[in-house]
Design a protein around this motif. Structure first.
Motif, PDB file in Angstrom:
ATOM      1  N   PRO A   1       6.144  -0.995  79.373  1.00 34.14           N
ATOM      2  CA  PRO A   1       5.077  -1.407  80.291  1.00 34.14           C
ATOM      3  C   PRO A   1       5.555  -2.288  81.435  1.00 34.14           C
ATOM      4  O   PRO A   1       4.843  -2.420  82.447  1.00 34.14           O
ATOM      5  CB  PRO A   1       4.103  -2.174  79.377  1.00 34.14           C
ATOM      6  N   ASP A   2       6.745  -2.896  81.295  1.00 31.55           N
ATOM      7  CA  ASP A   2       7.243  -3.774  82.348  1.00 31.55           C
ATOM      8  C   ASP A   2       8.151  -3.038  83.329  1.00 31.55           C
ATOM      9  O   ASP A   2       8.927  -3.662  84.062  1.00 31.55           O
ATOM     10  CB  ASP A   2       7.996  -4.964  81.755  1.00 31.55           C
ATOM     11  N   MET A   3       8.062  -1.721  83.403  1.00 31.70           N
ATOM     12  CA  MET A   3       8.940  -0.924  84.259  1.00 31.70           C
ATOM     13  C   MET A   3       8.793  -1.326  85.725  1.00 31.70           C
ATOM     14  O   MET A   3       7.691  -1.467  86.245  1.00 31.70           O
ATOM     15  CB  MET A   3       8.628   0.563  84.109  1.00 31.70           C
ATOM     16  N   LEU A   4       9.941  -1.508  86.386  1.00 30.32           N
ATOM     17  CA  LEU A   4      10.017  -1.805  87.814  1.00 30.32           C
ATOM     18  C   LEU A   4      10.755  -0.664  88.491  1.00 30.32           C
ATOM     19  O   LEU A   4      11.603  -0.008  87.881  1.00 30.32           O
ATOM     20  CB  LEU A   4      10.759  -3.121  88.053  1.00 30.32           C
ATOM     21  N   LEU A   5      10.460  -0.436  89.784  1.00 31.40           N
ATOM     22  CA  LEU A   5      11.072   0.690  90.485  1.00 31.40           C
ATOM     23  C   LEU A   5      11.538   0.313  91.877  1.00 31.40           C
ATOM     24  O   LEU A   5      10.790  -0.297  92.645  1.00 31.40           O
ATOM     25  CB  LEU A   5      10.075   1.848  90.626  1.00 31.40           C
ATOM     26  N   PHE A   6      12.797   0.668  92.206  1.00 31.38           N
ATOM     27  CA  PHE A   6      13.221   0.832  93.589  1.00 31.38           C
ATOM     28  C   PHE A   6      12.829   2.272  93.925  1.00 31.38           C
ATOM     29  O   PHE A   6      13.234   3.196  93.237  1.00 31.38           O
ATOM     30  CB  PHE A   6      14.732   0.728  93.751  1.00 31.38           C
ATOM     31  N   ASP A   7      12.102   2.481  94.987  1.00 24.41           N
ATOM     32  CA  ASP A   7      11.586   3.806  95.340  1.00 24.41           C
ATOM     33  C   ASP A   7      12.164   4.240  96.673  1.00 24.41           C
ATOM     34  O   ASP A   7      11.932   3.601  97.695  1.00 24.41           O
ATOM     35  CB  ASP A   7      10.059   3.736  95.412  1.00 24.41           C
ATOM     36  N   GLY A   8      12.930   5.350  96.661  1.00 25.09           N
ATOM     37  CA  GLY A   8      13.388   5.981  97.890  1.00 25.09           C
ATOM     38  C   GLY A   8      12.817   7.380  97.975  1.00 25.09           C
ATOM     39  O   GLY A   8      12.563   8.037  96.959  1.00 25.09           O
TER      40      GLY A   8
ATOM     41  N   GLY B   1      12.500  11.144  95.305  1.00 27.88           N
ATOM     42  CA  GLY B   1      13.104  11.024  93.987  1.00 27.88           C
ATOM     43  C   GLY B   1      14.339  10.161  93.901  1.00 27.88           C
ATOM     44  O   GLY B   1      15.069  10.225  92.904  1.00 27.88           O
ATOM     45  N   GLN B   2      14.606   9.328  94.900  1.00 33.47           N
ATOM     46  CA  GLN B   2      15.677   8.330  94.781  1.00 33.47           C
ATOM     47  C   GLN B   2      15.074   7.138  94.022  1.00 33.47           C
ATOM     48  O   GLN B   2      14.065   6.581  94.447  1.00 33.47           O
ATOM     49  CB  GLN B   2      16.185   7.876  96.146  1.00 33.47           C
ATOM     50  N   ARG B   3      15.683   6.756  92.912  1.00 34.08           N
ATOM     51  CA  ARG B   3      15.063   5.750  92.071  1.00 34.08           C
ATOM     52  C   ARG B   3      16.087   4.843  91.386  1.00 34.08           C
ATOM     53  O   ARG B   3      17.184   5.260  91.027  1.00 34.08           O
ATOM     54  CB  ARG B   3      14.240   6.398  90.944  1.00 34.08           C
ATOM     55  N   ALA B   4      15.656   3.609  91.182  1.00 31.64           N
ATOM     56  CA  ALA B   4      16.237   2.742  90.163  1.00 31.64           C
ATOM     57  C   ALA B   4      15.072   2.289  89.299  1.00 31.64           C
ATOM     58  O   ALA B   4      14.107   1.702  89.798  1.00 31.64           O
ATOM     59  CB  ALA B   4      16.943   1.541  90.780  1.00 31.64           C
ATOM     60  N   TYR B   5      15.128   2.636  88.012  1.00 29.75           N
ATOM     61  CA  TYR B   5      14.114   2.225  87.038  1.00 29.75           C
ATOM     62  C   TYR B   5      14.683   1.052  86.249  1.00 29.75           C
ATOM     63  O   TYR B   5      15.819   1.115  85.757  1.00 29.75           O
ATOM     64  CB  TYR B   5      13.796   3.362  86.066  1.00 29.75           C
ATOM     65  N   VAL B   6      13.891   0.014  86.076  1.00 26.85           N
ATOM     66  CA  VAL B   6      14.359  -1.182  85.367  1.00 26.85           C
ATOM     67  C   VAL B   6      13.291  -1.633  84.373  1.00 26.85           C
ATOM     68  O   VAL B   6      12.140  -1.850  84.753  1.00 26.85           O
ATOM     69  CB  VAL B   6      14.647  -2.348  86.337  1.00 26.85           C
TER      70      VAL B   6
ATOM     71  N   SER C   1      12.458  -5.910  79.515  1.00 24.79           N
ATOM     72  CA  SER C   1      12.303  -6.126  78.078  1.00 24.79           C
ATOM     73  C   SER C   1      13.302  -5.297  77.274  1.00 24.79           C
ATOM     74  O   SER C   1      13.799  -5.735  76.228  1.00 24.79           O
ATOM     75  CB  SER C   1      10.871  -5.791  77.632  1.00 24.79           C
ATOM     76  N   LEU C   2      13.608  -4.093  77.743  1.00 22.00           N
ATOM     77  CA  LEU C   2      14.571  -3.236  77.054  1.00 22.00           C
ATOM     78  C   LEU C   2      15.996  -3.444  77.547  1.00 22.00           C
ATOM     79  O   LEU C   2      16.927  -2.845  76.994  1.00 22.00           O
ATOM     80  CB  LEU C   2      14.192  -1.761  77.241  1.00 22.00           C
ATOM     81  N   LYS C   3      16.160  -4.264  78.608  1.00 23.47           N
ATOM     82  CA  LYS C   3      17.474  -4.409  79.252  1.00 23.47           C
ATOM     83  C   LYS C   3      18.043  -3.025  79.587  1.00 23.47           C
ATOM     84  O   LYS C   3      19.199  -2.707  79.299  1.00 23.47           O
ATOM     85  CB  LYS C   3      18.434  -5.184  78.351  1.00 23.47           C
ATOM     86  N   LEU C   4      17.181  -2.210  80.202  1.00 22.20           N
ATOM     87  CA  LEU C   4      17.513  -0.828  80.518  1.00 22.20           C
ATOM     88  C   LEU C   4      17.416  -0.612  82.023  1.00 22.20           C
ATOM     89  O   LEU C   4      16.442  -1.027  82.654  1.00 22.20           O
ATOM     90  CB  LEU C   4      16.543   0.123  79.804  1.00 22.20           C
ATOM     91  N   VAL C   5      18.429   0.046  82.604  1.00 23.22           N
ATOM     92  CA  VAL C   5      18.427   0.411  84.020  1.00 23.22           C
ATOM     93  C   VAL C   5      18.854   1.862  84.134  1.00 23.22           C
ATOM     94  O   VAL C   5      19.850   2.275  83.525  1.00 23.22           O
ATOM     95  CB  VAL C   5      19.380  -0.474  84.847  1.00 23.22           C
ATOM     96  N   VAL C   6      18.105   2.637  84.905  1.00 23.88           N
ATOM     97  CA  VAL C   6      18.449   4.023  85.185  1.00 23.88           C
ATOM     98  C   VAL C   6      18.463   4.203  86.697  1.00 23.88           C
ATOM     99  O   VAL C   6      17.476   3.907  87.367  1.00 23.88           O
ATOM    100  CB  VAL C   6      17.444   5.003  84.554  1.00 23.88           C
TER     101      VAL C   6
END
Length: 387
Positions: free
Chosen positions: A340-347, A350-355, A358-363
């Motif tokens: 639920p705490d997902m953050l996004l860099f949006d380009g 479909g250019q993305r950084a998902y963060v 809480s999961l310490k996850l970056v895509v």
């Protein structure tokens, strides 16, 4: 189907990659989402930031996500013309692939993902006393607006995309939008943009907000004897993160950057930037950005609960993420994010950084622009596969 291969070991400097794509017309409908750099004057003038040596990124020593989930995530990116897909968790990179002709040293255009970098730079500027406050009127920094009613717009309103400035549309081919995206007078065009409604009332995602905010930061840096935006970006983020060299596109030789887009960098560089949001401004234990600022960027604005300070927020869930009431383009999100705490860099496209902090996850996912990109499938596939 695009052929993928595992990434090679960390290379030295970034090679000069292709710097632009033709964007589908549907992408252009998003008033601030795409800048069409290919064949434009945006390529005529650039600054190359030397970076900090292209530091290594720790690799995961054990499986983090099931092989099935990794294959499915790769297929999602591949289907939409993916060029780079990187996934990181708990301090280590566990997946890194590139399309044919692309590798870890290729600089890639990511369009409006640059807006989130601009947001980070404001945090550093406030922390270092270059900017007094987000609630400072922009006219305090821009001489052109010092006696203009538009000078009362605050930096906060610009970064939250609620300035009230007129939205000019690339999709409709409006000359102001085209000039800002591809011409040599982006800043002058932004400064000539009139108010359409009172500031602060309504969210309207538009390049003009970023260009005015960036011009104000640039002016404040010059006034403080700190060089300009490129110097500050190099000293504040690129060197401390040990980034690879990157290219910052300018409106013209000797002109200002296009603050809303035009930062061409390697996929690993975008990963390091996104990690700051997963670890409260830290990278490998070093505080690069103030933790309080990273949290503030991820705080919803009064005008849009899915937007903070030049940063998109994944919650509350909406099936169609809107860029504003006057922009027809939307981004589908078929299901709520499993974090639920997902953050996004949006380009654009479909250019993305998902963060997920809480999961310490970056895509990080970069590809040939496609306005059919759906936002929830890639991160949710990986989260479902976590071991």
């Amino acid at each position: 189907m695009t052929a993928y291969r595992l990434a090679p070991s960390n290379g030295p400097d970034c090679a000069r990659g292709a710097s632009g794509f033709a964007i589908p017309r549907r992408a252009l409908l998003a008033g601030g989402a795409a800048a069409v750099f290919a064949g434009s004057s945006a390529q005529a003038a650039t600054i190359t930031m030397p970076g900090g040596g292209g530091g290594d990124i720790a690799r995961a020593s054990r499986p983090v996500v099931s092989q099935t989930a990794l294959a499915d995530a790769q297929a999602i990116s591949d289907h939409f013309g993916g060029r780079a897909l990187l996934a990181w968790k708990d301090g280590a990179l566990f997946h890194e692939t590139y399309a044919e002709g692309v590798d870890a040293d290729t600089r890639l255009p990511t369009f409006s993902m640059a807006k989130s970098v601009l947001g980070l730079m404001f945090g550093l500027a406030i922390d270092q006393g270059v900017i007094a406050s987000l609630d400072t009127p922009v006219g305090a920094y821009l001489e052109e607006w010092s006696r203009d009613p538009r000078g009362a717009i605050t930096l906060r309103q610009l970064l939250e995309m609620r300035s009230g400035l007129t939205l000019y549309s690339l999709g409709r081919g409006e000359p102001q939008a085209v000039e800002m995206a591809t011409g040599s007078r982006a800043t002058a065009t932004a400064l000539a943009t009139p108010l359409a409604r009172p500031p602060g009332q309504e969210f309207e995602y538009a390049n003009v907000n970023s260009q005015i905010a960036g011009a104000a930061l640039h002016a404040a840096l010059k006034r403080a004897g700190r060089g300009g935006y490129a110097d500050f970006l190099q000293a504040g983020l690129w060197a401390p993160l040990r980034q690879s060299p990157a290219t910052l596109n300018l409106e013209a030789e000797g002109g200002q950057p296009r603050y809303f887009a035009g930062l061409d960098a390697c996929a690993r560089d975008w990963l390091r930037l996104a990690i700051l949001f997963a670890d409260e401004g830290r990278y490998e234990g070093r505080q690069v950005a103030p933790a309080s600022w990273v949290r503030r960027m991820a705080t919803p604005s009064a005008a849009n609960p899915n937007y903070g300070l030049h940063l998109w927020l994944g919650s509350p869930w909406t099936k169609l993420r809107s860029y504003g009431p006057r922009t027809p383009a939307t981004v589908p999100c078929r299901e709520p994010y499993l974090a639920p705490d997902m953050l996004l860099f949006d380009g654009a496209g479909g250019q993305r950084a998902y963060v997920s902090p809480s999961l310490k996850l970056v895509v990080v996912r970069i590809g040939t622009p496609s306005w059919d990109w759906e936002d929830s499938a890639l991160p949710n596939t990986l989260i479902r596969g976590l071991l």
